[in-house]
Design a protein around this motif. Structure first.
Motif, short mmCIF file in Angstrom:
data_model
loop_
_atom_site.label_atom_id
_atom_site.label_comp_id
_atom_site.label_asym_id
_atom_site.label_seq_id
_atom_site.Cartn_x
_atom_site.Cartn_y
_atom_site.Cartn_z
N VAL A 122 13.91 23.61 -24.96
CA VAL A 122 12.83 23.15 -25.83
C VAL A 122 13.30 23.10 -27.27
O VAL A 122 13.05 22.12 -27.98
CB VAL A 122 11.57 24.04 -25.66
CG1 VAL A 122 10.57 23.80 -26.77
CG2 VAL A 122 10.94 23.82 -24.29
N GLN A 123 14.00 24.14 -27.70
CA GLN A 123 14.48 24.16 -29.09
C GLN A 123 15.47 23.03 -29.36
O GLN A 123 15.42 22.39 -30.41
CB GLN A 123 15.12 25.52 -29.43
CG GLN A 123 15.37 25.72 -30.90
CD GLN A 123 14.09 25.60 -31.73
OE1 GLN A 123 13.11 26.28 -31.47
NE2 GLN A 123 14.11 24.73 -32.73
N GLN A 124 16.35 22.76 -28.40
CA GLN A 124 17.29 21.65 -28.57
C GLN A 124 16.57 20.31 -28.70
O GLN A 124 16.93 19.48 -29.54
CB GLN A 124 18.26 21.59 -27.38
CG GLN A 124 19.34 22.65 -27.42
CD GLN A 124 20.32 22.50 -26.26
OE1 GLN A 124 20.55 21.40 -25.76
NE2 GLN A 124 20.90 23.62 -25.84
N VAL A 125 15.55 20.09 -27.89
CA VAL A 125 14.79 18.84 -27.94
C VAL A 125 14.04 18.74 -29.26
O VAL A 125 14.04 17.67 -29.90
CB VAL A 125 13.81 18.75 -26.73
CG1 VAL A 125 12.79 17.65 -26.93
CG2 VAL A 125 14.59 18.53 -25.45
N ILE A 126 13.44 19.82 -29.70
CA ILE A 126 12.73 19.83 -30.98
C ILE A 126 13.68 19.48 -32.11
O ILE A 126 13.38 18.64 -32.97
CB ILE A 126 12.04 21.20 -31.22
CG1 ILE A 126 10.83 21.34 -30.29
CG2 ILE A 126 11.64 21.38 -32.67
CD1 ILE A 126 10.22 22.73 -30.29
N ASP A 127 14.85 20.13 -32.12
CA ASP A 127 15.83 19.88 -33.18
C ASP A 127 16.37 18.45 -33.12
O ASP A 127 16.49 17.78 -34.14
CB ASP A 127 16.99 20.88 -33.07
CG ASP A 127 16.56 22.32 -33.36
OD1 ASP A 127 15.46 22.52 -33.94
OD2 ASP A 127 17.32 23.24 -32.99
N ARG A 128 16.71 17.99 -31.93
CA ARG A 128 17.30 16.66 -31.74
C ARG A 128 16.36 15.54 -32.20
O ARG A 128 16.80 14.56 -32.79
CB ARG A 128 17.69 16.46 -30.28
CG ARG A 128 18.34 15.11 -30.01
CD ARG A 128 18.73 14.96 -28.54
NE ARG A 128 19.64 16.01 -28.16
CZ ARG A 128 19.74 16.52 -26.93
NH1 ARG A 128 18.99 16.06 -25.96
NH2 ARG A 128 20.61 17.47 -26.67
N HIS A 129 15.08 15.68 -31.92
CA HIS A 129 14.13 14.61 -32.20
C HIS A 129 13.27 14.86 -33.43
O HIS A 129 12.42 14.04 -33.75
CB HIS A 129 13.22 14.38 -30.99
CG HIS A 129 13.96 13.91 -29.78
ND1 HIS A 129 14.36 12.60 -29.62
CD2 HIS A 129 14.40 14.57 -28.68
CE1 HIS A 129 15.00 12.47 -28.47
NE2 HIS A 129 15.04 13.66 -27.88
N GLY A 130 13.48 15.98 -34.10
CA GLY A 130 12.68 16.29 -35.29
C GLY A 130 11.20 16.45 -34.97
O GLY A 130 10.34 16.02 -35.74
N ILE A 131 10.92 17.07 -33.87
CA ILE A 131 9.52 17.24 -33.42
C ILE A 131 8.88 18.38 -34.20
O ILE A 131 9.43 19.47 -34.30
CB ILE A 131 9.47 17.51 -31.91
CG1 ILE A 131 10.03 16.30 -31.15
CG2 ILE A 131 8.07 17.86 -31.45
CD1 ILE A 131 10.25 16.54 -29.68
N ASP A 132 7.69 18.09 -34.74
CA ASP A 132 6.93 19.11 -35.46
C ASP A 132 5.93 19.82 -34.55
O ASP A 132 5.66 21.00 -34.72
CB ASP A 132 6.16 18.47 -36.63
CG ASP A 132 7.09 17.83 -37.64
OD1 ASP A 132 8.04 18.51 -38.07
OD2 ASP A 132 6.89 16.65 -37.97
N VAL A 133 5.37 19.06 -33.60
CA VAL A 133 4.36 19.61 -32.70
C VAL A 133 4.71 19.17 -31.29
O VAL A 133 4.79 17.97 -30.99
CB VAL A 133 2.94 19.10 -33.07
CG1 VAL A 133 1.90 19.66 -32.12
CG2 VAL A 133 2.59 19.43 -34.51
N LEU A 134 4.91 20.14 -30.40
CA LEU A 134 5.18 19.87 -29.00
C LEU A 134 4.03 20.48 -28.20
O LEU A 134 3.80 21.68 -28.27
CB LEU A 134 6.51 20.49 -28.57
CG LEU A 134 6.97 20.22 -27.14
CD1 LEU A 134 7.20 18.72 -26.92
CD2 LEU A 134 8.25 20.99 -26.84
N VAL A 135 3.29 19.62 -27.49
CA VAL A 135 2.11 20.09 -26.76
C VAL A 135 2.28 19.85 -25.27
O VAL A 135 3.00 18.96 -24.85
CB VAL A 135 0.81 19.38 -27.25
CG1 VAL A 135 0.51 19.73 -28.68
CG2 VAL A 135 0.90 17.89 -27.08
N ASP A 136 1.60 20.69 -24.50
CA ASP A 136 1.58 20.53 -23.06
C ASP A 136 0.90 19.20 -22.74
O ASP A 136 -0.13 18.87 -23.32
CB ASP A 136 0.81 21.69 -22.42
CG ASP A 136 0.94 21.72 -20.91
OD1 ASP A 136 0.76 20.66 -20.27
OD2 ASP A 136 1.22 22.79 -20.36
#
Length: 162
Positions: A122-136
């Protein structure tokens, strides 16, 4: 004066809220991401193998109990029939509880072993895509745009961490 204060407050509120609304939002079905991994499939197969005898006995007892109930509807059961029915029903319930407990334990073991990999992915995906909010995925009630789904990518990263 009150109208001016209200306009200034609304303008400030708009300036504060606007950057938050520009956040990069994506979705993740974390259950699917985990269950699509080879580790989850292996864990599921292991559980099935460990409980297959009990599962078969539950199915057999269920069929026997159903047949006995149907027979009892057309004929008055004797004392021995009632006792046999009760014994089988008790064994049926015991086995179902054992299987459910074994399933819960297997799921807990799997989730504990997968937790750190999931967090890393999850952290890799957040970092790679610059995601601020990841929701279910199930937590999104409405969106006027298609939100990126990171589920498959998270699964691939988890697999690569094995």
């Amino acid at each position: 004066m009150r109208k001016l204060t209200a306009v200034i407050c609304l303008a400030l509120l708009g300036a504060i809220v606007q950057p938050a609304m520009a956040a990069e939002v994506a979705t993740l079905d974390w259950r699917k991401a985990l269950m699509d991994t080879s580790a989850a499939k292996q864990s599921t197969n292991q559980f099935r193998n460990q409980t297959s005898g009990s599962q078969q006995e539950v199915e057999r007892l269920g069929s026997e109990l159903e047949s006995m109930q149907q027979r009892f509807q057309s004929t008055q059961p004797g004392e021995a029939d009632v006792q046999e029915f009760q014994r089988k029903a008790q064994r049926f319930d015991e086995l179902r509880i054992e299987i459910l407990e074994a399933r819960q334990q297997a799921e807990e073991r799997f989730l504990q072993s997968a937790e750190s990999k999931m967090n890393q992915a999850v952290q890799q995906v957040i970092d790679r895509h610059g995601i601020d909010v990841l929701v279910d995925t199930e937590g999104v009630l409405s969106s006027n745009q298609q939100l990126p789904d990171m589920t498959t990518e998270v699964t691939q990263i988890i697999e690569s961490l094995n």
